[in-house]
Write a protein that holds these residues in place. Structure first.
Motif, PDB file in Angstrom:
ATOM      1  N   GLN A  75       0.795  -1.139  -0.109  1.00 18.58           N
ATOM      2  CA  GLN A  75      -0.007   0.014  -0.113  1.00 18.58           C
ATOM      3  C   GLN A  75       0.845   1.129   0.081  1.00 18.58           C
ATOM      4  O   GLN A  75       1.076   1.985   0.968  1.00 18.58           O
ATOM      5  N   THR A  76       1.399   1.635  -1.246  1.00 11.99           N
ATOM      6  CA  THR A  76       2.047   2.714  -1.291  1.00 11.99           C
ATOM      7  C   THR A  76       1.149   3.895  -1.937  1.00 11.99           C
ATOM      8  O   THR A  76       0.168   3.628  -2.651  1.00 11.99           O
ATOM      9  N   PRO A  77       1.569   5.058  -1.840  1.00 12.40           N
ATOM     10  CA  PRO A  77       0.919   6.027  -2.563  1.00 12.40           C
ATOM     11  C   PRO A  77       0.871   5.689  -4.162  1.00 12.40           C
ATOM     12  O   PRO A  77      -0.537   6.007  -4.738  1.00 12.40           O
ATOM     13  N   VAL A  78       1.484   5.312  -4.846  1.00 11.05           N
ATOM     14  CA  VAL A  78       1.507   5.022  -6.239  1.00 11.05           C
ATOM     15  C   VAL A  78       0.374   4.104  -6.317  1.00 11.05           C
ATOM     16  O   VAL A  78      -0.438   3.862  -7.225  1.00 11.05           O
ATOM     17  N   THR A  92      -8.328  -9.915  -2.490  1.00 13.15           N
ATOM     18  CA  THR A  92      -7.995 -10.384  -0.998  1.00 13.15           C
ATOM     19  C   THR A  92      -6.789  -9.672  -0.585  1.00 13.15           C
ATOM     20  O   THR A  92      -6.283 -10.020   0.507  1.00 13.15           O
ATOM     21  N   CYS A  93      -6.102  -8.797  -1.314  1.00 19.41           N
ATOM     22  CA  CYS A  93      -4.616  -8.236  -0.860  1.00 19.41           C
ATOM     23  C   CYS A  93      -4.999  -7.023   0.250  1.00 19.41           C
ATOM     24  O   CYS A  93      -6.273  -6.722   0.095  1.00 19.41           O
ATOM     25  N   PRO A  94      -4.041  -6.984   0.866  1.00 16.26           N
ATOM     26  CA  PRO A  94      -4.185  -5.690   1.881  1.00 16.26           C
ATOM     27  C   PRO A  94      -4.459  -4.486   0.880  1.00 16.26           C
ATOM     28  O   PRO A  94      -4.032  -4.396  -0.155  1.00 16.26           O
ATOM     29  N   PHE A 168       4.877   1.374 -11.366  1.00 14.74           N
ATOM     30  CA  PHE A 168       4.881   1.425  -9.899  1.00 14.74           C
ATOM     31  C   PHE A 168       6.299   0.915  -9.483  1.00 14.74           C
ATOM     32  O   PHE A 168       6.654   1.167  -8.195  1.00 14.74           O
ATOM     33  N   GLY A 169       7.307   0.588 -10.234  1.00 18.28           N
ATOM     34  CA  GLY A 169       8.651   0.070  -9.875  1.00 18.28           C
ATOM     35  C   GLY A 169       8.719  -1.329  -9.089  1.00 18.28           C
ATOM     36  O   GLY A 169       7.609  -1.951  -9.319  1.00 18.28           O
ATOM     37  N   PRO A 170       9.874  -1.772  -8.608  1.00 18.57           N
ATOM     38  CA  PRO A 170       9.953  -2.930  -8.060  1.00 18.57           C
ATOM     39  C   PRO A 170       9.227  -3.203  -7.065  1.00 18.57           C
ATOM     40  O   PRO A 170       8.698  -2.206  -6.079  1.00 18.57           O
ATOM     41  N   LEU A 171       8.573  -4.178  -6.710  1.00 19.94           N
ATOM     42  CA  LEU A 171       7.833  -4.590  -5.570  1.00 19.94           C
ATOM     43  C   LEU A 171       8.485  -5.617  -4.542  1.00 19.94           C
ATOM     44  O   LEU A 171       9.542  -6.449  -5.091  1.00 19.94           O
TER      45      LEU A 171
END
Length: 188
Positions: A75-78, A92-94, A168-171
């Motif tokens: 849960q990032t701003p992006v 079902t993800c956060p 969104f870049g790397p996770l």
């Protein structure tokens, strides 16, 4: 008068039976969906990968480039903005988003260059051109590039309009639920 009363009772009984049947069908369908989710099955309705039924398989090794994975984004701003814009489905993800199905194209230490497309360690990635705007004309801001950090992966889908690490870049690898295995799919 007796025939009218009898007809009303029959109609009322038919409506009651239809409601009970609808409730039973809804309970069966809902129960089936719950069992499928708990059992690691997901339905993909996005064009990023073939449409249909998928299974989350255990990943009992270190993730590597080329792995097709299910992953929950942090849960990032992006990611929150992507959810608000409608790029991510409910799930079902956060944060209430659905797991993403993406291919790992870079692992920690590899270098990502973002230009008109994506290059990993200087090798251009096919079908990685970036969109300047989304379907509603809003600007798409690409990830700036750089080395993939420790415990992270860079993700990609060959579908041009896919929302993936190009934006969104790397996770974090901690979000990986497992490998994505096709069960019953259709690629239009």
């Amino acid at each position: 008068m007796t025939a009218q009363v009898s007809a009303r009772r029959t109609g009322s009984a038919q409506r009651s039976n239809a409601i009970v049947l609808l409730l039973v069908a809804t309970a069966i369908l809902g129960g089936g969906v719950a069992v499928a989710i708990v059992g690691g099955y997901r339905i993909n309705l996005t064009p990023s990968e073939p449409l249909g039924l998928w299974r989350i398989a255990a990943l009992d090794r270190v993730v590597s480039a080329g792995d097709l994975v299910f992953i929950c984004p942090p849960q990032t701003p992006v990611i929150r903005e992507a959810r608000e814009r409608g790029y991510l489905r409910s799930g079902t993800c956060p944060g209430g988003v659905a797991p993403l199905i993406k291919t790992v194209i870079a692992v920690p230490g590899q270098h990502v260059d973002i230009g008109a497309g994506v290059a990993i360690d200087g090798r251009p990635i096919a079908f990685s051109d970036l969109a300047q705007h989304d379907g509603k004309g809003r600007p798409m801001v690409p990830y700036s590039g750089g080395a993939v950090p420790a415990q992270s992966v860079f993700l990609h889908s060959p579908f041009r309009s896919s929302y993936d690490s190009r934006y969104f870049g790397p996770l974090p690898v901690s979000g990986i639920l497992g490998l994505a295995q096709e069960v019953l799919t259709y690629a239009p």
